[in-house]
Design an enzyme around this catalytic site. Structure first.
Site, short mmCIF file in Angstrom:
data_model
loop_
_atom_site.label_atom_id
_atom_site.label_comp_id
_atom_site.label_asym_id
_atom_site.label_seq_id
_atom_site.Cartn_x
_atom_site.Cartn_y
_atom_site.Cartn_z
N ARG A 234 0.35 -1.33 0.25
CA ARG A 234 -0.28 0.21 -0.33
C ARG A 234 1.13 1.42 0.17
O ARG A 234 2.48 1.21 0.85
CB ARG A 234 -0.93 0.26 1.45
CG ARG A 234 -2.13 -1.00 1.76
CD ARG A 234 -3.21 -0.71 0.86
NE ARG A 234 -4.09 -1.85 0.89
CZ ARG A 234 -4.24 -2.90 -0.52
NH1 ARG A 234 -4.21 -2.85 -1.49
NH2 ARG A 234 -5.01 -3.99 -0.26
N GLU A 263 -4.16 6.40 -4.26
CA GLU A 263 -4.59 6.32 -6.03
C GLU A 263 -5.37 6.38 -6.16
O GLU A 263 -6.96 7.06 -5.91
CB GLU A 263 -4.13 4.80 -5.84
CG GLU A 263 -2.77 4.13 -4.79
CD GLU A 263 -2.87 2.25 -5.23
OE1 GLU A 263 -1.93 2.31 -4.49
OE2 GLU A 263 -4.21 1.82 -5.22
N HIS A 281 -1.25 -0.12 -9.84
CA HIS A 281 -1.91 -0.70 -8.84
C HIS A 281 -2.71 -1.99 -9.51
O HIS A 281 -3.58 -2.67 -9.56
CB HIS A 281 -2.75 -0.66 -8.04
CG HIS A 281 -2.94 -0.90 -6.63
ND1 HIS A 281 -3.73 -0.53 -5.70
CD2 HIS A 281 -2.81 -2.70 -6.83
CE1 HIS A 281 -3.54 -1.14 -4.64
NE2 HIS A 281 -3.18 -2.79 -5.18
O1 A2R Z 1 4.13 -8.55 12.12
P1 A2R Z 1 3.83 -9.98 11.73
O2 A2R Z 1 5.21 -10.63 12.24
O3 A2R Z 1 2.70 -9.96 12.09
O4 A2R Z 1 4.46 -9.86 10.12
C1 A2R Z 1 3.33 -9.49 9.11
C2 A2R Z 1 3.87 -8.43 8.37
N1 A2R Z 1 3.30 -7.23 9.59
C3 A2R Z 1 4.06 -6.36 9.72
N2 A2R Z 1 5.30 -6.15 9.53
C4 A2R Z 1 5.67 -5.05 10.41
N3 A2R Z 1 4.80 -4.09 10.76
C5 A2R Z 1 3.65 -4.25 11.57
N4 A2R Z 1 2.85 -3.37 11.65
C6 A2R Z 1 2.91 -5.18 10.78
N5 A2R Z 1 1.95 -6.01 10.65
C7 A2R Z 1 1.52 -7.23 9.55
O5 A2R Z 1 3.34 -8.36 7.68
C8 A2R Z 1 3.10 -10.57 8.29
O6 A2R Z 1 4.92 -11.08 7.40
C9 A2R Z 1 3.04 -9.99 6.82
C10 A2R Z 1 1.90 -10.03 6.16
O7 A2R Z 1 1.30 -11.27 5.57
P2 A2R Z 1 -0.32 -12.34 5.76
O8 A2R Z 1 -1.06 -11.43 6.39
O9 A2R Z 1 -0.49 -13.39 5.29
O10 A2R Z 1 -1.03 -11.14 4.46
P3 A2R Z 1 -0.78 -11.35 2.53
O11 A2R Z 1 -1.74 -12.52 2.17
O12 A2R Z 1 1.02 -11.53 2.62
O13 A2R Z 1 -0.84 -9.54 2.30
C11 A2R Z 1 -0.17 -8.82 2.73
C12 A2R Z 1 -0.62 -7.23 2.16
C13 A2R Z 1 -1.68 -7.35 2.42
O14 A2R Z 1 -2.19 -6.75 3.66
C14 A2R Z 1 -2.43 -6.16 1.04
O15 A2R Z 1 -2.23 -4.66 1.58
C15 A2R Z 1 -0.97 -6.42 0.50
O16 A2R Z 1 0.05 -7.36 0.94
O17 A2R Z 1 -1.63 -6.66 -0.93
#
Ligand code: A2R
Length: 321
Positions: A234, A263, A281
């Site tokens: 994002r 966007e 995007h």
């Molecule tokens: O923080 P962790 O250890 O839960 O790892 C998650 C990380 N994450 C963050 N990293 C740093 N600071 C934060 N505040 C934070 N919040 C979350 O992002 C995890 O490794 C990753 C998200 O992975 P998933 O939930 O499996 O999402 P996915 O399917 O990989 O999609 C990621 C993003 C979506 O939210 C859309 O914004 C984009 O890809 O298209």
């Protein structure tokens, strides 16, 4: 099957597969077509049990308050930063997104954007089209050889990118809120430290308040004049004005950007730069994958209407509640 007892509110124009999937099965209203939105919600809001939405419209607590019988918010895309999932949880509403089905598509695009940015493929294409090859060879480019890529967000998509990057011979590291067991790559608790140790910063963590502008000046300075920033998550994760300034001055080497803060408005200063590749995007935007995502949006609403569990509830609204 039709579900006359499960009216659905569609908050923004959606892809035809979703609109047809909803309109052929459920009583529906397009909220964006209502001239007096507040008046409509006050009068009719209690009817709706489902909301279908995407990144074009916010679903916040004020909307939920106007829909007292709402059961599900079915959101298009894996990111749902415009849906207030905590507020939904407090009201007993389940939020669903479209994870997994887009993981490989976004990872493919991320690698394509990385190679396009470092090897300057769009610029090379222009070199041929503009007849410049007749006057001289295209300048030599940067390389992936010997480089380290730091991944911000080693989730489903981050891991799919990492698998591809390994095949390309990149060394890997990652940053997230916590270290993950069984991951072979070095973990950096500090994003700045990871950027210092990396040639490439791959951004693929969720948007929303907790990640707003976490890629700030300090992180981009750590990446440096030889560094490459790739953002397929994002636009809100990056301090965009600072990034533009640093790309202009050369303090940041190059950027491949599929996402932007406002966007489809893109800072026009980027248009003049040679060291950026800009995409509208399109991370998940193949016919194949968008159809799978759209079907999941419809199937989540059908599941609730039939009294079955939602297929893909987000972590904030686990099922059963
Ligand atoms: O923080 P962790 O250890 O839960 O790892 C998650 C990380 N994450 C963050 N990293 C740093 N600071 C934060 N505040 C934070 N919040 C979350 O992002 C995890 O490794 C990753 C998200 O992975 P998933 O939930 O499996 O999402 P996915 O399917 O990989 O999609 C990621 C993003 C979506 O939210 C859309 O914004 C984009 O890809 O298209």
């Amino acid at each position: 099957m039709r579900y006359p007892d499960f009216p659905v509110l569609i908050t923004q124009p959606m892809m035809p597969l979703i609109q047809q999937g909803i309109e052929s099965r459920f009583p529906f209203v397009h909220l964006n077509e209502q001239a007096d939105r507040a008046g409509f919600l006050a009068k009719e809001g209690a009817r709706f049990k489902g909301v279908v939405t995407g990144q074009g419209a916010a679903s916040d607590d004020a909307l939920f308050a106007a829909l007292p019988n709402l059961r599900i918010v079915s959101s298009f895309g894996v990111g749902y930063d415009l849906v207030d999932a905590r507020a939904a949880k407090a009201r007993g509403i389940v939020v669903t997104n479209t994870p997994e089905v887009l993981t490989d598509e976004v990872a493919d695009l991320a690698m394509g954007l990385l190679i396009s940015t470092m090897r300057r493929l769009p610029q090379a294409d222009q070199h041929v089209r503009k007849g410049l090859w007749l006057k001289g060879n295209f300048p030599l480019s940067d390389t992936l050889r010997g480089k380290t890529m730091g991944i911000l967000g080693l989730g489903r998509i981050g891991k799919a990118i990492a698998r591809r990057a390994e095949a390309f011979g990149l060394k890997l590291a990652y940053h997230g809120r916590s270290q993950q067991a069984d991951m072979p790559y070095p973990y950096h608790a500090s994003l700045v430290e990871m950027a210092k140790a990396s040639d490439i910063l791959m951004i693929i963590a969720p948007g929303g308040p907790s990640t707003r502008r976490i890629v700030d000046r300090a992180v981009m300075e750590a990446l440096g004049p030889e560094g490459t920033l790739i953002n397929v998550a994002r636009g809100t994760l990056v301090d965009e004005p600072v990034m533009v300034e640093m790309l202009q001055s050369g303090a940041l080497g190059a950027a491949g950007l599929d996402v932007f803060e406002d966007e489809p408005k893109v800072p026009e200063a980027l248009f003049a730069l040679e060291n950026v590749v800009l995409l509208p995007h399109v991370g998940s935007a193949s016919v194949h994958t968008r159809n799978l995502m759209g079907q999941l949006v419809v199937d989540n609403v059908i599941a609730l209407a039939e009294g079955r569990p939602p297929l893909t509830p987000v972590p904030e609204t686990p099922w059963p509640a």
